[in-house]
Design an enzyme around this catalytic site. Structure first.
Site, PDB file in Angstrom:
ATOM      1  N   GLY A 248      26.102  18.093 -14.062  1.00  0.00           N
ATOM      2  CA  GLY A 248      25.259  19.027 -13.338  1.00  0.00           C
ATOM      3  C   GLY A 248      25.887  20.320 -12.875  1.00  0.00           C
ATOM      4  O   GLY A 248      25.181  21.178 -12.340  1.00  0.00           O
ATOM      5  N   GLU A 290      30.312  13.743 -15.365  1.00  0.00           N
ATOM      6  CA  GLU A 290      29.724  13.804 -16.712  1.00  0.00           C
ATOM      7  C   GLU A 290      29.225  15.196 -17.061  1.00  0.00           C
ATOM      8  O   GLU A 290      28.022  15.418 -17.216  1.00  0.00           O
ATOM      9  CB  GLU A 290      28.551  12.829 -16.794  1.00  0.00           C
ATOM     10  CG  GLU A 290      28.953  11.389 -16.661  1.00  0.00           C
ATOM     11  CD  GLU A 290      27.767  10.453 -16.575  1.00  0.00           C
ATOM     12  OE1 GLU A 290      27.921   9.291 -16.984  1.00  0.00           O
ATOM     13  OE2 GLU A 290      26.690  10.869 -16.097  1.00  0.00           O
ATOM     14  N   GLY A 292      28.009  18.194 -19.144  1.00  0.00           N
ATOM     15  CA  GLY A 292      27.492  18.471 -20.485  1.00  0.00           C
ATOM     16  C   GLY A 292      27.444  19.970 -20.673  1.00  0.00           C
ATOM     17  O   GLY A 292      28.276  20.571 -21.355  1.00  0.00           O
ATOM     18  N   ARG A 293      26.502  20.574 -19.945  1.00  0.00           N
ATOM     19  CA  ARG A 293      26.295  22.019 -20.023  1.00  0.00           C
ATOM     20  C   ARG A 293      27.594  22.813 -19.816  1.00  0.00           C
ATOM     21  O   ARG A 293      27.900  23.725 -20.581  1.00  0.00           O
ATOM     22  CB  ARG A 293      25.294  22.412 -18.938  1.00  0.00           C
ATOM     23  CG  ARG A 293      24.837  23.839 -18.992  1.00  0.00           C
ATOM     24  CD  ARG A 293      24.058  24.191 -17.722  1.00  0.00           C
ATOM     25  NE  ARG A 293      22.998  23.257 -17.414  1.00  0.00           N
ATOM     26  CZ  ARG A 293      21.764  23.337 -17.889  1.00  0.00           C
ATOM     27  NH1 ARG A 293      21.431  24.315 -18.692  1.00  0.00           N
ATOM     28  NH2 ARG A 293      20.858  22.431 -17.544  1.00  0.00           N
ATOM     29  N   ARG A 330      14.171  26.461 -24.389  1.00  0.00           N
ATOM     30  CA  ARG A 330      14.446  26.404 -22.949  1.00  0.00           C
ATOM     31  C   ARG A 330      13.688  27.437 -22.124  1.00  0.00           C
ATOM     32  O   ARG A 330      13.401  27.196 -20.971  1.00  0.00           O
ATOM     33  CB  ARG A 330      15.960  26.485 -22.682  1.00  0.00           C
ATOM     34  CG  ARG A 330      16.708  25.293 -23.283  1.00  0.00           C
ATOM     35  CD  ARG A 330      18.151  25.165 -22.803  1.00  0.00           C
ATOM     36  NE  ARG A 330      18.217  24.810 -21.403  1.00  0.00           N
ATOM     37  CZ  ARG A 330      18.528  25.650 -20.425  1.00  0.00           C
ATOM     38  NH1 ARG A 330      18.829  26.909 -20.719  1.00  0.00           N
ATOM     39  NH2 ARG A 330      18.548  25.249 -19.183  1.00  0.00           N
ATOM     40  N   TYR A 334      11.460  25.813 -19.396  1.00  0.00           N
ATOM     41  CA  TYR A 334      11.958  25.964 -18.013  1.00  0.00           C
ATOM     42  C   TYR A 334      12.058  27.410 -17.543  1.00  0.00           C
ATOM     43  O   TYR A 334      12.640  27.665 -16.484  1.00  0.00           O
ATOM     44  CB  TYR A 334      13.374  25.376 -17.868  1.00  0.00           C
ATOM     45  CG  TYR A 334      13.673  24.095 -18.581  1.00  0.00           C
ATOM     46  CD1 TYR A 334      13.065  22.906 -18.219  1.00  0.00           C
ATOM     47  CD2 TYR A 334      14.616  24.076 -19.613  1.00  0.00           C
ATOM     48  CE1 TYR A 334      13.382  21.727 -18.874  1.00  0.00           C
ATOM     49  CE2 TYR A 334      14.936  22.889 -20.268  1.00  0.00           C
ATOM     50  CZ  TYR A 334      14.310  21.725 -19.896  1.00  0.00           C
ATOM     51  OH  TYR A 334      14.633  20.568 -20.545  1.00  0.00           O
ATOM     52  N   CYS A 361       3.615  30.374 -33.992  1.00  0.00           N
ATOM     53  CA  CYS A 361       2.219  30.683 -33.692  1.00  0.00           C
ATOM     54  C   CYS A 361       1.877  30.139 -32.316  1.00  0.00           C
ATOM     55  O   CYS A 361       1.146  29.141 -32.186  1.00  0.00           O
ATOM     56  CB  CYS A 361       1.313  30.063 -34.737  1.00  0.00           C
ATOM     57  SG  CYS A 361       1.391  30.975 -36.243  1.00  0.00           S
ATOM     58  N   TYR A 390      21.982  22.280 -24.844  1.00  0.00           N
ATOM     59  CA  TYR A 390      20.536  22.012 -24.854  1.00  0.00           C
ATOM     60  C   TYR A 390      19.753  23.002 -25.719  1.00  0.00           C
ATOM     61  O   TYR A 390      18.611  23.331 -25.416  1.00  0.00           O
ATOM     62  CB  TYR A 390      19.974  21.986 -23.422  1.00  0.00           C
ATOM     63  CG  TYR A 390      20.676  20.972 -22.546  1.00  0.00           C
ATOM     64  CD1 TYR A 390      20.517  19.605 -22.768  1.00  0.00           C
ATOM     65  CD2 TYR A 390      21.532  21.369 -21.511  1.00  0.00           C
ATOM     66  CE1 TYR A 390      21.179  18.664 -21.980  1.00  0.00           C
ATOM     67  CE2 TYR A 390      22.194  20.440 -20.721  1.00  0.00           C
ATOM     68  CZ  TYR A 390      22.011  19.097 -20.960  1.00  0.00           C
ATOM     69  OH  TYR A 390      22.663  18.169 -20.182  1.00  0.00           O
TER      70      TYR A 390
HETATM   71  N1  LLP Z   1      24.771  12.631 -16.872  1.00  0.00           N
HETATM   72  C1  LLP Z   1      23.481  12.256 -16.827  1.00  0.00           C
HETATM   73  C2  LLP Z   1      23.134  10.903 -16.493  1.00  0.00           C
HETATM   74  C3  LLP Z   1      22.481  13.198 -17.138  1.00  0.00           C
HETATM   75  O1  LLP Z   1      21.204  12.826 -17.082  1.00  0.00           O
HETATM   76  C4  LLP Z   1      22.842  14.511 -17.494  1.00  0.00           C
HETATM   77  C5  LLP Z   1      21.820  15.501 -17.824  1.00  0.00           C
HETATM   78  C6  LLP Z   1      24.211  14.843 -17.536  1.00  0.00           C
HETATM   79  C7  LLP Z   1      25.146  13.876 -17.204  1.00  0.00           C
HETATM   80  C8  LLP Z   1      24.708  16.206 -17.921  1.00  0.00           C
HETATM   81  O2  LLP Z   1      24.298  17.179 -17.052  1.00  0.00           O
HETATM   82  P1  LLP Z   1      24.841  18.694 -17.230  1.00  0.00           P
HETATM   83  O3  LLP Z   1      26.283  18.715 -16.876  1.00  0.00           O
HETATM   84  O4  LLP Z   1      24.609  19.076 -18.642  1.00  0.00           O
HETATM   85  O5  LLP Z   1      23.984  19.485 -16.294  1.00  0.00           O
HETATM   86  N2  LLP Z   1      17.369  19.767 -20.990  1.00  0.00           N
HETATM   87  C9  LLP Z   1      17.705  20.340 -19.694  1.00  0.00           C
HETATM   88  C10 LLP Z   1      18.852  19.608 -19.056  1.00  0.00           C
HETATM   89  C11 LLP Z   1      18.544  18.160 -18.839  1.00  0.00           C
HETATM   90  C12 LLP Z   1      19.721  17.437 -18.261  1.00  0.00           C
HETATM   91  C13 LLP Z   1      19.489  15.987 -18.279  1.00  0.00           C
HETATM   92  N3  LLP Z   1      20.596  15.214 -17.853  1.00  0.00           N
HETATM   93  C14 LLP Z   1      18.046  21.809 -19.896  1.00  0.00           C
HETATM   94  O6  LLP Z   1      17.948  22.306 -21.002  1.00  0.00           O
HETATM   95  O7  LLP Z   1      18.376  22.490 -18.910  1.00  0.00           O
END
Ligand code: LLP
Length: 431
Positions: A248, A290, A292-293, A330, A334, A361, A390
């Site tokens: 997050g 964890e 990701g982004r 996105r 969002y 379209c 994403y």
């Molecule tokens: N761990 C869990 C359990 C999660 O559900 C997520 C993201 C992460 C880690 C990674 O979070 P990050 O570091 O990437 O914020 N599709 C949306 C984002 C959905 C995130 C869902 N879970 C977007 O494009 O913003």
């Protein structure tokens, strides 16, 4: 520029990871996803070094592959010593095919089917992040059939609102994920887990949301998770070895977004957790985060070719590009902000404010609104920055538009790791 892997060369072209984006667009055609391997590695190292430094040697970052799930990414994650978060058999398959040691993987999801559970055990997934009582019993049954003891964490909803976009806010009590502390369901899940002979309960997991800039939501979550751990120790004599705080941490998409110091944030969270552990008489757990982004977002860029440029007198300007919501949904989903530039005319005055639209379209198929750029000509290259997270992982074939290729840039070389989809690919599953 919003990230240090961006620059402008003598030709007035945008460079990414030291490479001329216009040359890359000419070589591979557009739309095109680019990835900067060094940036991904740099981010992994920031997390790895800071977590070990502040939480101790047992701490480990896990890369959340939902942000970008490609075989080659798992090679990088393995080489960097990261663990991973996987959320489906498809992600497990991809990571495993990428040579990732699956004992370092954590399997998430609010609805793992029995066959998902069996598949994950077949593939040697290290940890299940268990979401519910029925899932727990299904894991127990499958582990018993195999005569193994499966390590799990329990997903807890700490009830925190990290002031982020509603649909990516997953840690509140009213959530499809996990068991809430407030309702007593989390405690009941611990009691159930401790009774299972083929389950080794290792600790707790939470994830409070995404694109979070502040540290408070994380320290609040840590407080709640450690408080819960202490309460469970009192109730059952069980002390969590692992506390997983989820992902997050935010990413800078726009110039006006704050610069994020991930190491400093981790230091703040660690100091806070250590103090709480002392207060509650807990040993320092092995902490997991964890991201990701924040590992892949600014390691990514998308290049498009501008097509129709239209001015509606008295209203606004539209620039349509040869991709759109199929490769980046996105904004449509969002209203996500992105920095968009005209990559072949970086030094020209940006006096044309426009909506950058995709080719689908559908009126909602937009990449960004109110983008200042020089008035584009048909054939100019439009670059959208910070698309590593994403975008590819959420891409679709809407309007039967083939997905773009992915080219990875490393050490001055460019290598296509995913080829452009063909029309035949899109028919491949049709019988
Ligand atoms: N761990 C869990 C359990 C999660 O559900 C997520 C993201 C992460 C880690 C990674 O979070 P990050 O570091 O990437 O914020 N599709 C949306 C984002 C959905 C995130 C869902 N879970 C977007 O494009 O913003």
């Amino acid at each position: 520029m919003i990230c240090d892997n961006l620059d402008i060369n003598e030709a007035g072209h945008l460079t990414f990871a030291g490479r001329d984006t216009i040359e890359l667009a000419q070589k591979y055609a557009t739309p095109l996803y680019l990835l900067d391997e060094d940036k991904m590695r740099e981010k992994c190292r920031i997390y790895m070094t800071a977590m070990k430094k502040y939480f101790g040697e047992k701490a480990q970052p896990l890369y959340a592959g939902k942000a970008l799930c490609i075989k080659d990414i798992y090679r990088i994650m393995r080489e960097e010593g990261m663990g991973i978060d996987v959320v489906s058999p498809g992600e497990i398959y991809t990571a495993s095919a990428g040579g990732f040691p699956m004992e370092n993987s954590y399997f998430h999801g609010n609805n793992k089917t029995d066959s998902d559970i069996a598949f994950a055990m077949d593939t040697g997934v290290g940890y299940f992040v268990c979401d519910s009582d029925t899932e727990l019993l299904s894991i127990e049954a499958e582990a018993a059939r195999r005569g193994i003891k499966q390590k799990i964490l329990l997903r807890i909803t700490p009830g925190i609102d990290p002031h982020t976009h509603q649909s990516i806010n997953t840690g509140r009590v009213d959530s499809k994920f996990g068991a809430a502390i407030e309702t007593g369901q989390a405690k009941a899940l611990v009691a159930l887990a401790l009774k299972q002979p083929h389950i080794a309960l290792m600790g707790y997991h939470c994830h409070i949301g995404s694109q979070i800039f502040e540290t408070e939501p994380f320290t609040d979550a840590a407080d709640i998770m450690l408080g819960f751990s202490a309460d469970m120790k009192d109730a059952f004599g069980f002390e969590a070895e692992i506390i997983n705080l989820g992902g997050g941490m935010g990413v800078k998409y726009l110039e006006e977004h704050p610069e994020i110091d991930y190491e400093a944030n981790i230091a703040v969270i660690a100091d806070h957790m250590k103090a709480v552990c002392v207060k509650r008489g807990l040993k320092i757990p092995a902490v997991r985060m964890e991201p990701g982004r924040s590992i892949v977002a600014d390691a990514g860029m998308t290049l498009y070719t501008a097509g129709t440029v239209k001015t509606i007198p008295g209203f606004k300007n539209y620039v349509s590009v040869d991709g759109g919501m199929p490769d980046n949904p996105r904004f449509a989903l969002y209203q996500s902000p992105y920095t968009v530039v005209l990559a072949n005319r970086m030094n020209e005055e940006r006096d044309f404010v426009c909506t950058v639209a995709g080719r689908c379209c559908e009126s909602g198929d937009l990449i960004q609104e109110d983008v200042p750029m020089p008035r584009p000509n048909r054939g100019d290259i439009v670059a959208v920055m910070t698309t590593g997270a994403y975008n590819h992982s959420m891409a679709s074939n809407y309007n039967r538009i083939p997905r773009p290729p992915v080219v990875i840039l490393r050490g001055g070389e460019d290598k296509m790791i995913i080829r452009r989809e063909t029309y035949e690919d899109m028919l491949a599953c049709e019988i």
